[in-house]
Design an enzyme around this catalytic site. Structure first.
Site, PDB file in Angstrom:
ATOM      1  N   HIS A  76      39.779  51.145  12.843  1.00  0.00           N
ATOM      2  CA  HIS A  76      40.732  52.011  13.213  1.00  0.00           C
ATOM      3  C   HIS A  76      40.444  53.078  14.339  1.00  0.00           C
ATOM      4  O   HIS A  76      41.311  53.660  14.524  1.00  0.00           O
ATOM      5  CB  HIS A  76      41.401  52.400  11.982  1.00  0.00           C
ATOM      6  CG  HIS A  76      40.311  53.526  11.153  1.00  0.00           C
ATOM      7  ND1 HIS A  76      40.181  54.761  11.625  1.00  0.00           N
ATOM      8  CD2 HIS A  76      39.454  53.611  10.301  1.00  0.00           C
ATOM      9  CE1 HIS A  76      39.376  55.251  10.977  1.00  0.00           C
ATOM     10  NE2 HIS A  76      38.942  54.669  10.004  1.00  0.00           N
TER      11      HIS A  76
HETATM   12  N1  UDP Z   1      38.894  52.035   1.841  1.00  0.00           N
HETATM   13  C1  UDP Z   1      39.769  51.582   1.061  1.00  0.00           C
HETATM   14  N2  UDP Z   1      40.827  50.443   1.463  1.00  0.00           N
HETATM   15  C2  UDP Z   1      40.647  50.019   2.374  1.00  0.00           C
HETATM   16  C3  UDP Z   1      39.602  50.459   3.291  1.00  0.00           C
HETATM   17  C4  UDP Z   1      38.994  51.291   3.083  1.00  0.00           C
HETATM   18  O1  UDP Z   1      39.808  52.205  -0.069  1.00  0.00           O
HETATM   19  O2  UDP Z   1      41.608  49.165   2.557  1.00  0.00           O
HETATM   20  C5  UDP Z   1      37.990  53.147   1.802  1.00  0.00           C
HETATM   21  C6  UDP Z   1      36.503  53.019   1.778  1.00  0.00           C
HETATM   22  O3  UDP Z   1      36.053  52.403   0.644  1.00  0.00           O
HETATM   23  C7  UDP Z   1      36.099  54.372   2.183  1.00  0.00           C
HETATM   24  C8  UDP Z   1      37.248  54.882   2.830  1.00  0.00           C
HETATM   25  O4  UDP Z   1      38.267  54.178   2.640  1.00  0.00           O
HETATM   26  O5  UDP Z   1      35.618  55.108   1.268  1.00  0.00           O
HETATM   27  C9  UDP Z   1      37.173  54.845   4.328  1.00  0.00           C
HETATM   28  O6  UDP Z   1      38.172  55.311   4.993  1.00  0.00           O
HETATM   29  P1  UDP Z   1      38.261  55.328   6.512  1.00  0.00           P
HETATM   30  O7  UDP Z   1      37.838  54.068   7.135  1.00  0.00           O
HETATM   31  O8  UDP Z   1      39.872  55.404   6.685  1.00  0.00           O
HETATM   32  O9  UDP Z   1      38.049  56.683   7.316  1.00  0.00           O
HETATM   33  P2  UDP Z   1      36.494  57.170   7.824  1.00  0.00           P
HETATM   34  O10 UDP Z   1      35.491  56.815   6.949  1.00  0.00           O
HETATM   35  O11 UDP Z   1      36.169  56.301   9.059  1.00  0.00           O
HETATM   36  O12 UDP Z   1      36.667  58.466   8.183  1.00  0.00           O
END
Ligand code: UDP
Length: 361
Positions: A209
């Site tokens: 993303h």
């Molecule tokens: N996650 C989830 N469902 C999904 C994809 C990710 O629950 O379909 C969770 C994943 O386990 C992690 C978090 O969302 O804990 C990560 O979020 P994201 O990738 O949106 O944010 P980032 O970590 O990149 O800031």
């Protein structure tokens, strides 16, 4: 001590859930900490918000500021306007922000301008990549915050190097890993498992993303095609809403990549735990795969979580398609490093935070 806890977006919810649990547990033992939960409404889609409150047993927020989506500035500005009103009406001793999303930075600025102290959970981590909106959020938040609850000694050093005194830095571990370890007993097999006849270690998981991977259609298409050609097994791709808009416009017909709706936390962790490997540009997923011992291929040139590479199962692939293909071939042949769990990622970070907050009283 009255605390206002801020959450706004998906990766915040797993970070606040254990803090709330630890505050509630402490209050049974006559702690004098009380909290108020503010949801900024940065993520409002049920699949990115409501389901996490249910699964992680987070109580209803005291208020939802309804910020919604928009450009970086629109969203940040809306959160600031609404949170300023809310904080004036509900003064507090300490605002606790987590992670690196727009809500983290916006609420920190508002609180400091109202002379309210701020603690940053996951403070001090740095990718040094100023093209990432999250890096700007981290730097602005850490320039203003009073206290820092950190996930690594590298984060401590980053803060000290910018002049933060040691007495404001607390190395406590990782609240996201608190959630992971607590919820492993509850993980749920998602529907996609049966539908695509998945078996342990015979599929990959993909999440993307970051603007650097999904905003340029040509690059996004090249990445998906390369993964599709080299994977050789199903690649389950829960598509983030910001990614979906662009994915739907690609003219590709992948054979192995299976796009799905975003999964709930318990379903996503089930899928990751049993996967042969994960391809991602997420911050949190790099940490979760390290703790689960699942190979992680990160499609970025840098990481603010270097311990997942030096100690864990994470490898930085960048945007080099050959490197991606080589890594996928290694994965297929079972050639991947095994990792170790970073220091203090033991499920007790939130307890440590609450103990420190009690001592601040
Ligand atoms: N996650 C989830 N469902 C999904 C994809 C990710 O629950 O379909 C969770 C994943 O386990 C992690 C978090 O969302 O804990 C990560 O979020 P994201 O990738 O949106 O944010 P980032 O970590 O990149 O800031």
């Amino acid at each position: 001590m009255k605390i206002t806890l801020i959450a706004g977006a998906r990766p915040n919810f797993m970070k606040i859930a254990p803090i709330i649990k630890a505050i509630r547990a402490a209050s049974k033992e006559k702690s004098n900490i009380s909290y108020r939960l503010v949801h900024t409404g940065q993520h409002y889609d049920d699949k990115l918000s409501k389901v996490f409150f249910e699964e992680l047993e987070i109580p209803e927020p005291d208020v939802n500021l309804g910020a919604g989506s928009g450009t970086q500035a629109e969203q940040t500005a809306r959160i600031m306007v609404e949170f300023e009103r809310d904080l004036i009406r509900n003064p507090t001793d300490l605002v606790v922000v987590v992670g690196d999303v727009n809500s983290t930075m916006a609420c920190t600025i508002v609180a400091k301008k109202l002379n309210t102290k701020v603690a940053h959970v996951e403070g001090g981590i740095r990718s040094w990549d100023m093209t990432m909106p999250e890096e700007i959020n981290r730097m602005a938040t850490d320039a203003l915050a009073d206290y820092f609850f950190t996930t690594s000694r590298v984060a401590n050093d980053n803060l000290k190097n910018t002049g933060v005194s040691e007495d404001r830095i607390f190395f406590v571990g990782n609240t996201m890993i608190d959630s992971l370890l607590t919820n492993l007993v509850k993980i749920k097999r998602p529907e996609v498992w049966g539908k695509h006849r998945l078996e342990d270690k015979n599929y990959l998981v993909l999440t993307l993303h970051r603007p650097s991977n999904v905003d340029d259609f040509k690059k996004f298409e090249t990445l998906i095609n390369a993964i599709d050609e080299s994977a050789g097994v199903p690649v389950i791709f829960p598509v983030h809403p910001r990614t979906k808009k662009n994915y739907d416009q690609l003219s590709i017909k992948p054979q192995f990549v299976v796009p799905t709706d975003p999964l709930s936390y318990l379903e996503f962790i089930y899928l990751v735990k049993n996967a042969r490997g994960v391809i991602t540009d997420s911050g949190g997923v790099q940490e979760e795969t390290t703790v689960l011992g699942v190979p992680c291929l990160t499609l970025r040139n840098n990481t603010e979580r270097p311990e997942t590479v030096t100690m864990g199962t994470n490898e930085m692939i960048g945007d080099d398609i050959d490197a991606l293909k080589n890594a996928l071939a290694n994965l297929k042949n079972g050639k991947w490093k095994t990792g170790e769990t970073p220091e203090l990622w033991d499920g007790k970070a939130a307890e440590r935070i609450v103990n420190i907050l009690e001592d601040m009283n």
